[in-house]
Design a protein around this motif. Sequence first.
Motif, PDB file in Angstrom:
ATOM      1  N   GLU A 161      -8.232   9.207  -9.906  1.00  0.00           N
ATOM      2  CA  GLU A 161      -8.693   7.818  -9.784  1.00  0.00           C
ATOM      3  C   GLU A 161      -8.714   7.376  -8.326  1.00  0.00           C
ATOM      4  O   GLU A 161      -9.712   6.824  -7.846  1.00  0.00           O
ATOM      5  CB  GLU A 161      -7.776   6.897 -10.602  1.00  0.00           C
ATOM      6  N   LEU A 162      -7.615   7.622  -7.606  1.00  0.00           N
ATOM      7  CA  LEU A 162      -7.527   7.158  -6.217  1.00  0.00           C
ATOM      8  C   LEU A 162      -8.578   7.826  -5.336  1.00  0.00           C
ATOM      9  O   LEU A 162      -9.174   7.185  -4.472  1.00  0.00           O
ATOM     10  CB  LEU A 162      -6.116   7.405  -5.657  1.00  0.00           C
ATOM     11  N   VAL A 163      -8.796   9.122  -5.559  1.00  0.00           N
ATOM     12  CA  VAL A 163      -9.787   9.836  -4.741  1.00  0.00           C
ATOM     13  C   VAL A 163     -11.203   9.388  -5.116  1.00  0.00           C
ATOM     14  O   VAL A 163     -12.032   9.113  -4.247  1.00  0.00           O
ATOM     15  CB  VAL A 163      -9.625  11.370  -4.893  1.00  0.00           C
ATOM     16  N   MET A 164     -11.489   9.273  -6.420  1.00  0.00           N
ATOM     17  CA  MET A 164     -12.862   8.933  -6.850  1.00  0.00           C
ATOM     18  C   MET A 164     -13.252   7.519  -6.475  1.00  0.00           C
ATOM     19  O   MET A 164     -14.398   7.252  -6.129  1.00  0.00           O
ATOM     20  CB  MET A 164     -12.976   9.064  -8.373  1.00  0.00           C
ATOM     21  N   THR A 165     -12.286   6.578  -6.560  1.00  0.00           N
ATOM     22  CA  THR A 165     -12.616   5.177  -6.249  1.00  0.00           C
ATOM     23  C   THR A 165     -12.579   4.925  -4.749  1.00  0.00           C
ATOM     24  O   THR A 165     -13.076   3.903  -4.288  1.00  0.00           O
ATOM     25  CB  THR A 165     -11.614   4.198  -6.909  1.00  0.00           C
ATOM     26  N   ALA A 166     -11.947   5.830  -3.984  1.00  0.00           N
ATOM     27  CA  ALA A 166     -11.752   5.654  -2.537  1.00  0.00           C
ATOM     28  C   ALA A 166     -10.983   4.362  -2.250  1.00  0.00           C
ATOM     29  O   ALA A 166     -11.097   3.789  -1.172  1.00  0.00           O
ATOM     30  CB  ALA A 166     -13.092   5.668  -1.792  1.00  0.00           C
ATOM     31  N   GLY A 167     -10.209   3.933  -3.237  1.00  0.00           N
ATOM     32  CA  GLY A 167      -9.529   2.637  -3.107  1.00  0.00           C
ATOM     33  C   GLY A 167      -8.232   2.720  -2.309  1.00  0.00           C
ATOM     34  O   GLY A 167      -7.713   3.797  -2.031  1.00  0.00           O
ATOM     35  N   MET A 168      -7.747   1.524  -1.948  1.00  0.00           N
ATOM     36  CA  MET A 168      -6.457   1.436  -1.247  1.00  0.00           C
ATOM     37  C   MET A 168      -5.446   0.815  -2.198  1.00  0.00           C
ATOM     38  O   MET A 168      -5.789  -0.125  -2.923  1.00  0.00           O
ATOM     39  CB  MET A 168      -6.566   0.487  -0.054  1.00  0.00           C
ATOM     40  N   ILE A 169      -4.211   1.307  -2.147  1.00  0.00           N
ATOM     41  CA  ILE A 169      -3.169   0.689  -2.957  1.00  0.00           C
ATOM     42  C   ILE A 169      -2.109   0.074  -2.049  1.00  0.00           C
ATOM     43  O   ILE A 169      -1.936   0.493  -0.898  1.00  0.00           O
ATOM     44  CB  ILE A 169      -2.525   1.674  -3.961  1.00  0.00           C
ATOM     45  N   SER A 170      -1.410  -0.922  -2.588  1.00  0.00           N
ATOM     46  CA  SER A 170      -0.368  -1.600  -1.814  1.00  0.00           C
ATOM     47  C   SER A 170       0.878  -0.726  -1.754  1.00  0.00           C
ATOM     48  O   SER A 170       1.024   0.241  -2.525  1.00  0.00           O
ATOM     49  CB  SER A 170      -0.014  -2.926  -2.496  1.00  0.00           C
ATOM     50  N   ALA A 171       1.788  -1.108  -0.859  1.00  0.00           N
ATOM     51  CA  ALA A 171       3.051  -0.377  -0.743  1.00  0.00           C
ATOM     52  C   ALA A 171       3.815  -0.426  -2.072  1.00  0.00           C
ATOM     53  O   ALA A 171       4.396   0.579  -2.503  1.00  0.00           O
ATOM     54  CB  ALA A 171       3.884  -0.984   0.383  1.00  0.00           C
ATOM     55  N   GLU A 172       3.789  -1.586  -2.702  1.00  0.00           N
ATOM     56  CA  GLU A 172       4.522  -1.746  -3.960  1.00  0.00           C
ATOM     57  C   GLU A 172       3.948  -0.809  -5.032  1.00  0.00           C
ATOM     58  O   GLU A 172       4.685  -0.138  -5.757  1.00  0.00           O
ATOM     59  CB  GLU A 172       4.426  -3.218  -4.392  1.00  0.00           C
ATOM     60  N   ASP A 173       2.599  -0.751  -5.119  1.00  0.00           N
ATOM     61  CA  ASP A 173       1.971   0.164  -6.088  1.00  0.00           C
ATOM     62  C   ASP A 173       2.297   1.615  -5.735  1.00  0.00           C
ATOM     63  O   ASP A 173       2.508   2.451  -6.626  1.00  0.00           O
ATOM     64  CB  ASP A 173       0.451  -0.028  -6.119  1.00  0.00           C
ATOM     65  N   ALA A 174       2.327   1.909  -4.428  1.00  0.00           N
ATOM     66  CA  ALA A 174       2.654   3.277  -4.004  1.00  0.00           C
ATOM     67  C   ALA A 174       4.071   3.641  -4.439  1.00  0.00           C
ATOM     68  O   ALA A 174       4.348   4.776  -4.827  1.00  0.00           O
ATOM     69  CB  ALA A 174       2.503   3.407  -2.486  1.00  0.00           C
ATOM     70  N   LYS A 175       4.949   2.646  -4.409  1.00  0.00           N
ATOM     71  CA  LYS A 175       6.327   2.908  -4.852  1.00  0.00           C
ATOM     72  C   LYS A 175       6.348   3.159  -6.367  1.00  0.00           C
ATOM     73  O   LYS A 175       6.999   4.098  -6.843  1.00  0.00           O
ATOM     74  CB  LYS A 175       7.222   1.732  -4.483  1.00  0.00           C
ATOM     75  N   ASN A 176       5.610   2.346  -7.092  1.00  0.00           N
ATOM     76  CA  ASN A 176       5.562   2.549  -8.546  1.00  0.00           C
ATOM     77  C   ASN A 176       4.965   3.908  -8.901  1.00  0.00           C
ATOM     78  O   ASN A 176       5.306   4.499  -9.917  1.00  0.00           O
ATOM     79  CB  ASN A 176       4.762   1.433  -9.223  1.00  0.00           C
ATOM     80  N   ASP A 177       4.062   4.387  -8.054  1.00  0.00           N
ATOM     81  CA  ASP A 177       3.436   5.699  -8.291  1.00  0.00           C
ATOM     82  C   ASP A 177       4.323   6.865  -7.836  1.00  0.00           C
ATOM     83  O   ASP A 177       3.950   8.026  -8.000  1.00  0.00           O
ATOM     84  CB  ASP A 177       2.117   5.793  -7.499  1.00  0.00           C
ATOM     85  N   GLY A 178       5.421   6.560  -7.177  1.00  0.00           N
ATOM     86  CA  GLY A 178       6.288   7.637  -6.667  1.00  0.00           C
ATOM     87  C   GLY A 178       5.810   8.219  -5.347  1.00  0.00           C
ATOM     88  O   GLY A 178       6.292   9.261  -4.888  1.00  0.00           O
TER      89      GLY A 178
END
Length: 260
Positions: A161-178
Amino acid sequence: MTFENLLITNENGCATITINRPKKLNALNIDTINELHNAFKNLDEDAAVKTIIITGSGEKAFVAGADISEFAHFTVEEGEALARNGQEILFDFVQNLSTPVIAAVNGFALGGGLELAMASHFRIASDNAKMGLPEVSLGVIPGYGGTQRLAQLVGKGRAMELVMTAGMISAEDAKNDGLVNYVTTQEELLPLAMKLASKIARNSSVAISAAIKAINDNFNDGVNGFETEISEFGNCFGTEDFKEGTTAFLEKRRANFPGE
Ligand code: COA
């Protein structure tokens, strides 16, 4: 050690490498990649250096990616060589370094920036950080290990998903993602990195480098990480650090590891 694009400090065995091209949001041009290789190599060879923190200068970016202006006109062969050489001298090099590397993500970590953070042994981030692999928005894919390490860290579906959408995630989301272990304010980011580094530095550097190797081998094709663990575990019994660690425990005192 002086570099054009890097600042290096060393506080009681905790070295910090700051990528210093703030006007270009610390984008990784080839000179900077070469300098990073030399800086990591020199620090790793210095027995007095127990940990390395990697961060970006300024308040806006860790690293906003590989320097697009350098590769915009590359051929197929040049593109492949760019990825191969970069992976070898920087991204794989950092992953396999025996000195622990903590990425302190202080802002945008995009493309090669996130790939550098992911090649580090673990990551912490400030609450303004934004992370992503935007390469497909440029008509290319991540080339510095991003397709592999992102899937290892966040799972295949989320990486897709992250690669295909080329999107940016927040630090908080990055933490939730590990993807990052802690999120803190910008002011607290380097103090937290130093605190973690000094906790690490109290332990046996020989055992830590063996642990890095064993954990990495979980992800190396054709290598059995359990076998690496068994042989590295055995090797520890022949070290001065093991003698000191076990003796100190039995004598009810804090270990003073020689790092041998
Ligand atoms: N390569 C080369 N230069 C870069 C760069 C990169 N990856 N990222 C930023 N820069 C440069 C910009 O060209 C600009 O230089 P200039 O002032 O000489 O024009 C400067 O850094 C500041 O960036 P700017 O885009 O003006 O900042 P912004 O706040 O408007 O946007 C970003 C910030 C991070 C969203 C934006 O810079 C961006 O999208 N960068 C590219 C990210 C990317 O695709 N990385 C993957 C590369 S494979």
